[in-house]
Design a protein around this motif. Structure first.
Motif, mmCIF file in Angstrom:
data_model
loop_
_atom_site.group_PDB
_atom_site.id
_atom_site.type_symbol
_atom_site.label_atom_id
_atom_site.label_comp_id
_atom_site.label_asym_id
_atom_site.label_seq_id
_atom_site.Cartn_x
_atom_site.Cartn_y
_atom_site.Cartn_z
ATOM 1 N N GLY A 94 -0.278 4.618 -4.556
ATOM 2 C CA GLY A 94 -1.379 4.672 -3.863
ATOM 3 C C GLY A 94 -1.600 6.011 -3.343
ATOM 4 N N ASN A 123 -7.033 1.070 -5.733
ATOM 5 C CA ASN A 123 -6.572 -0.151 -5.818
ATOM 6 C C ASN A 123 -5.513 -0.615 -7.117
ATOM 7 O OD1 ASN A 123 -7.259 -0.920 -3.206
ATOM 8 N ND2 ASN A 123 -9.214 -1.386 -3.732
ATOM 9 N N ALA A 126 -2.122 -1.223 -6.641
ATOM 10 C CA ALA A 126 -1.640 -2.532 -6.221
ATOM 11 C C ALA A 126 -1.878 -3.540 -7.124
ATOM 12 C CB ALA A 126 -2.718 -3.024 -4.900
ATOM 13 N N THR A 168 -13.080 2.446 2.601
ATOM 14 C CA THR A 168 -11.772 1.924 2.244
ATOM 15 C C THR A 168 -11.312 0.638 3.187
ATOM 16 O OG1 THR A 168 -10.489 3.315 3.946
ATOM 17 C CG2 THR A 168 -10.772 4.192 1.754
ATOM 18 N N SER A 171 -10.705 -2.413 0.871
ATOM 19 C CA SER A 171 -9.666 -2.444 -0.112
ATOM 20 C C SER A 171 -8.448 -3.534 0.291
ATOM 21 C CB SER A 171 -8.909 -1.207 -0.289
ATOM 22 O OG SER A 171 -9.733 -0.561 -0.889
ATOM 23 N N ALA A 175 -6.910 -5.964 -2.571
ATOM 24 C CA ALA A 175 -5.812 -5.912 -2.886
ATOM 25 C C ALA A 175 -5.025 -7.364 -2.942
ATOM 26 C CB ALA A 175 -4.861 -5.026 -2.038
ATOM 27 N N ASN A 220 -6.523 4.329 2.277
ATOM 28 C CA ASN A 220 -6.348 3.241 1.113
ATOM 29 C C ASN A 220 -4.997 2.663 0.700
ATOM 30 O OD1 ASN A 220 -8.826 1.881 -0.608
ATOM 31 N ND2 ASN A 220 -6.868 1.650 -1.601
ATOM 32 N N ALA A 224 -4.179 -1.284 1.006
ATOM 33 C CA ALA A 224 -3.796 -2.105 -0.137
ATOM 34 C C ALA A 224 -2.487 -2.501 0.259
ATOM 35 C CB ALA A 224 -3.828 -0.926 -1.355
#
Length: 474
Positions: A94, A123, A126, A168, A171, A175, A220, A224
């Motif tokens: 990420g 993402n 993830a 973010t 997320s 995830a 992020n 995630a």
């Protein structure tokens, strides 16, 4: 079943459970040829962004930390021969995908005006780590990613334009939802995964504004990682507060119930959010992509007269997001890499002068060199409502350069090369050109072709086959 009913008879768990149900549904939309192709191109672009960032400071420091911690070797990291734990892979990959601000960007209508929704490919790491950990097929992974993109757009629509929370923040639940879908969760486990992820996802918008820090590139990845961790705990039977969306003590400040929770689980319709995803041909903020395209087109006309430029006018679409970004003083006169790659004054100046916009344009603190500070000082930012009207769904720009002898040159760009039109998707040639330009500095032609083949044939293989050649990158 954890149904919490308030005295008025309202089921407080209904929104999270309805959302969980939606994330698990079979959707024929996710496997149409156009969406499968678009998703694979976005995976390839994300890999390109990760490769480009292998020597960048922030992910390198994350790698140092993870080497110290160690991890159960189950998932791949781009550019590392050894495997690591799923949570370390989500964080590391990420950070790589995001650190150069080079990954995809989505726009959406917010309060009637086009605005930046965010970067859904944040993402993708993830999803790939989850798929590799679980050993599921490439096609199921593509479905989960496409679902995650759609979920991203729906959750972002529940965040007011003037929100104090960063985009973010969506997320964590995405995830968790992708992991749960890939793992075959039932409704109860999926609802708990989303609830556990939700209580950890809120991120203040300061990570994206003011004196930009390294947190911008990690925000992020942190969320995630937390979302996947939440799903892993739900898989083991840990429960979460399923009233987290409905309860006043939950996420109302982040996701406004007045904007309609029911929109989270409505049937999927055209255009699918994944089809609106644009890639960035240039390593900088998404709202400057057309500005850079215009600046690069001007390069042949100004390269021999850069020292005679008396004035640069950057005219952009008259949108609230653009006005806000133009007004950021730290971006007008950048002091850090994070501010420089968001600067509407530095970016066109260096692109016009050097005829390129890659990581090289940020080396040696280029924004502080005398020739650049002079150009920044003579740059004026403004907006024009006509530009947005002529380029719906885009962030168009026009540049006018005036020289000391009174002559001028100008260039306009309405749609940059990485723009995705919802009925057609991304230009495969543009995506491959970006990947190859980045990859050739790190690997031979054979490995480049193997990675491209692994991505474009992903629906017929699995995540381990996709990630294997990425561990061979030197």
């Amino acid at each position: 079943m954890n149904n919490l009913v308030d005295p008025k008879g309202v089921d407080g768990t209904a929104p999270i459970r309805e959302l969980a149900r939606w994330t698990l549904e079979d959707q024929s939309a996710w496997t149409t040829p156009l969406i499968v192709k678009q998703t694979k191109l976005l995976i390839l672009d994300s890999i390109a962004c990760a490769i480009a960032a292998l020597d960048v400071q922030t992910p390198s420091r994350v790698a140092t930390m993870l080497d110290t911690l160690g991890g159960n070797p189950m998932c791949s990291i781009v550019g590392k021969p050894e495997k690591t734990s799923i949570l370390s892979a989500v964080l590391m990959n990420g950070a790589l995908v995001r650190s150069l601000d080079f990954n995809d960007v989505q726009f959406f209508l917010k309060e009637g005006k086009l605005s930046v929704a965010g970067h859904c490919s944040d993402n993708i790491p993830a999803a790939l780590a989850s798929a590799e950990h679980l050993g599921v097929s490439g096609l199921k992974t593509i479905e989960a990613i496409a679902m995650g993109y759609e979920m991203f757009g729906r959750l972002r629509n529940l965040m007011p334009f003037s929100s104090a929370w960063d985009g973010t923040s969506v997320s964590g639940m995405i995830a968790a939802a992708m992991y749960g879908r890939l793992a075959g969760f039932d409704l109860e486990r999926q609802a708990n995964a989303l609830a556990l992820a939700a209580i950890r996802c809120a991120t203040p918008s300061v990570v994206r504004w003011g004196k930009l820090s390294g947190a911008k590139n990690l925000a992020n990845a942190f969320i995630a990682q937390s979302g996947v961790q939440a799903a892993l705990l739900a898989e083991l039977g840990i429960t979460g507060p399923q009233e987290v969306l409905e309860h006043r003590g939950g996420m109302h400040q982040v996701f406004d119930p007045d904007l309609g929770f029911e929109n989270l689980w409505t049937p999927v319709t055209d255009p699918h959010f994944v089809m609106t995803s644009c890639i960035k041909p240039y390593a900088c903020i998404g709202t400057a992509q057309t500005t850079i395209a215009a600046a690069l087109a001007l390069h042949p006309k100004v390269k021999d007269r850069v020292d005679r430029i008396a004035r640069i006018q950057i005219i952009m679409a008259d949108l609230p997001m653009i006005r806000k970004q133009q007004g950021e003083i730290y971006r007008q006169f950048p002091k850090t890499r994070e501010a420089a790659d968001h600067s509407f004054t530095f970016l066109p100046a260096v692109a016009m002068a050097e005829g390129a916009m890659t990581d090289a344009q940020f080396r040696d603190r280029r924004w502080e060199h005398a020739d650049m500070t002079r150009l920044i000082d003579v740059t004026e930012l403004s907006v024009d409502p006509d530009l947005a009207a002529r380029a719906p769904g885009s962030m168009p720009s026009r540049i006018v350069v005036s020289f000391d002898d009174g002559r001028t040159v100008e260039q306009e760009c309405l749609f940059h090369p990485g723009h995705s039109f919802p009925d057609k998707g991304l230009d495969e040639e543009v995506v491959n050109e970006k990947f190859e330009e980045i990859a050739r500095f790190r690997m031979d032609e054979n490995l480049i072709l193997r990675i491209q083949d692994a991505v474009m044939g992903f629906e017929a293989s699995d995540a381990n086959a996709l990630m294997h050649p990425l561990r061979e990158i030197g």
